[in-house]
Enzyme design. Structure first.
Site, PDB file in Angstrom:
ATOM      1  N   LYS A 201       0.867  -1.194   0.181  1.00  0.00           N
ATOM      2  CA  LYS A 201       0.028   0.012   0.030  1.00  0.00           C
ATOM      3  C   LYS A 201       1.067   1.331  -0.070  1.00  0.00           C
ATOM      4  CE  LYS A 201      -3.539   2.452   2.661  1.00  0.00           C
ATOM      5  NZ  LYS A 201      -4.753   2.180   3.821  1.00  0.00           N
ATOM      6  N   LYS A 254      -2.229  -1.482  -3.755  1.00  0.00           N
ATOM      7  CA  LYS A 254      -3.236  -0.382  -3.727  1.00  0.00           C
ATOM      8  C   LYS A 254      -2.567   0.961  -3.680  1.00  0.00           C
ATOM      9  CE  LYS A 254      -6.113   1.971  -0.580  1.00  0.00           C
ATOM     10  NZ  LYS A 254      -6.393   1.798   1.181  1.00  0.00           N
TER      11      LYS A 254
END
Ligand code: PBG
Length: 330
Positions: A201, A254
């Site tokens: 992330k 992400k």
């Protein structure tokens, strides 16, 4: 040019396989289906509320009764899973609503599993929506205290599992989070509850609209001491590998669209199912351009989601889930 020049005629003609829709369908390499999608939903403690999020047209903060309606529609469209984000009634230094038995997520999970038992319910596991400072765990010396966060994460996931969550998705980028969560779930007998780790992330500007939606912007500083530097790719493989070793069932990259190369690399490096999160800023850009009539929304949405799958994602978390499923049924 007056005289015609002789040029060699092609012997190999790839256009043969593009001539008509039936042949294009037959040789299509990537297929997007509603079964690939996970729909993110925001649930608020408020009663009988359905408040549109200004920067995310078509997405809402939903009270539990409206959430149930939304989940039924989602299920009917063939979307197998949702991921829930909570907007709690109060915030404090530890984010205690997030691990309270009667916290907003715990209530929402119980209600959804009761009304739509075969919906696969994933809970986002983090603290930024629940802390008064907006960071992803309790603070020590002005930064998130990693190991203290692990203890609170253990309490949070066990409370989600007790409420009936099928899978938990830690999104805080704490070191050792997957191992801590697996061991807490197992110790409480929740060996069947899975872990979808936000393994890779990035500290991204594409989360802006989400922070408005979930009221989770940090009150000071940013998240760069725990989320990854967008410039790094090798580090993504290291993070993914650690989460495999710690017992994750699925991994996530992400955001998605600026990180298709990362999706591809993680896909090659592990055998676990891979998810990609088509985040709020990616959604907002498409919606804004479409509202101005500058792009064809339906084609853009399907093209973007297909590109995420083609890069190597097995499943996609996306605010376009319902629209995409509708287009795909046409
Ligand atoms: C919570 C969390 C965030 C998102 C998912 N889980 C925000 C953040 O890290 O600041 C972003 C999702 C989106 O932008 O759609 N940690």
């Amino acid at each position: 040019m007056s005289e015609s020049l002789t040029v060699p005629k092609p012997v190999i003609r790839p256009r043969r396989l593009r001539a008509t829709e039936p042949i294009r369908q037959m040789v299509r390499e990537t297929r997007l289906t509603p079964a690939d999608l996970i729909y993110p939903l925001f649930v608020t403690y408020e009663k009988d509320t359905r408040r549109e999020i200004p920067s995310m047209p078509g997405q809402y903060q939903l009270s539990i009764n409206h959430l149930i309606e939304e989940v039924k529609i989602t299920k009917a469209l063939g979307i197998p899973a949702i991921i829930l984000f909570g907007i709690p009634p109060y915030k404090d230094a530890e984010g205690s609503d997030s691990f309270s038995e009667d916290g907003i997520i715990q209530q929402a999970v119980r209600a959804v599993k009761d009304a739509v038992p075969d919906m696969w319910v994933i809970t986002d596991v983090c603290f930024c929506e629940y802390t008064d400072h907006g960071h992803c765990g309790p603070l020590k010396n002005g930064t998130v205290d990693n190991d203290a966060t692990l203890e609170l994460l253990a309490r949070q996931v066990v409370s989600h599992a007790r409420a009936g969550a099928d899978m938990v998705a830690p999104s805080g980028m704490m070191d050792g989070m997957v191992r801590a969560i697996r061991s807490a779930l197992d110790a409480e007998g929740f060996t069947d509850v899975g872990i979808l780790s936000y393994a890779v992330k990035y500290a991204s500007a594409f989360y802006g609209p989400f922070r408005e939606a979930a009221d989770s912007a940090p009150q000071f500083g940013d998240r760069r001491s725990y989320q990854m530097d967008p410039a790094n790719a090798r580090e993504a493989l290291r993070e993914a590998q650690l989460d495999v070793e710690e017992g994750a069932d699925m991994l996530m990259v992400k955001p998605a669209l600026s990180y298709l190369d990362i999706i591809r690399r993680v896909r090659k490096a592990t055998t676990l199912p891979l998810a990609a999160y088509n985040v709020s800023g990616e959604y907002a850009m498409v919606k804004a351009a479409a509202a101005n009539g500058w792009i064809e929304e339906q084609r853009i949405v399907l093209e973007l989601l297909t590109s995420i799958k083609r890069a190597g994602a097995d499943v996609i978390l996306t605010y376009f889930a319902k629209e995409a499923a509708t287009y795909l049924q046409q």
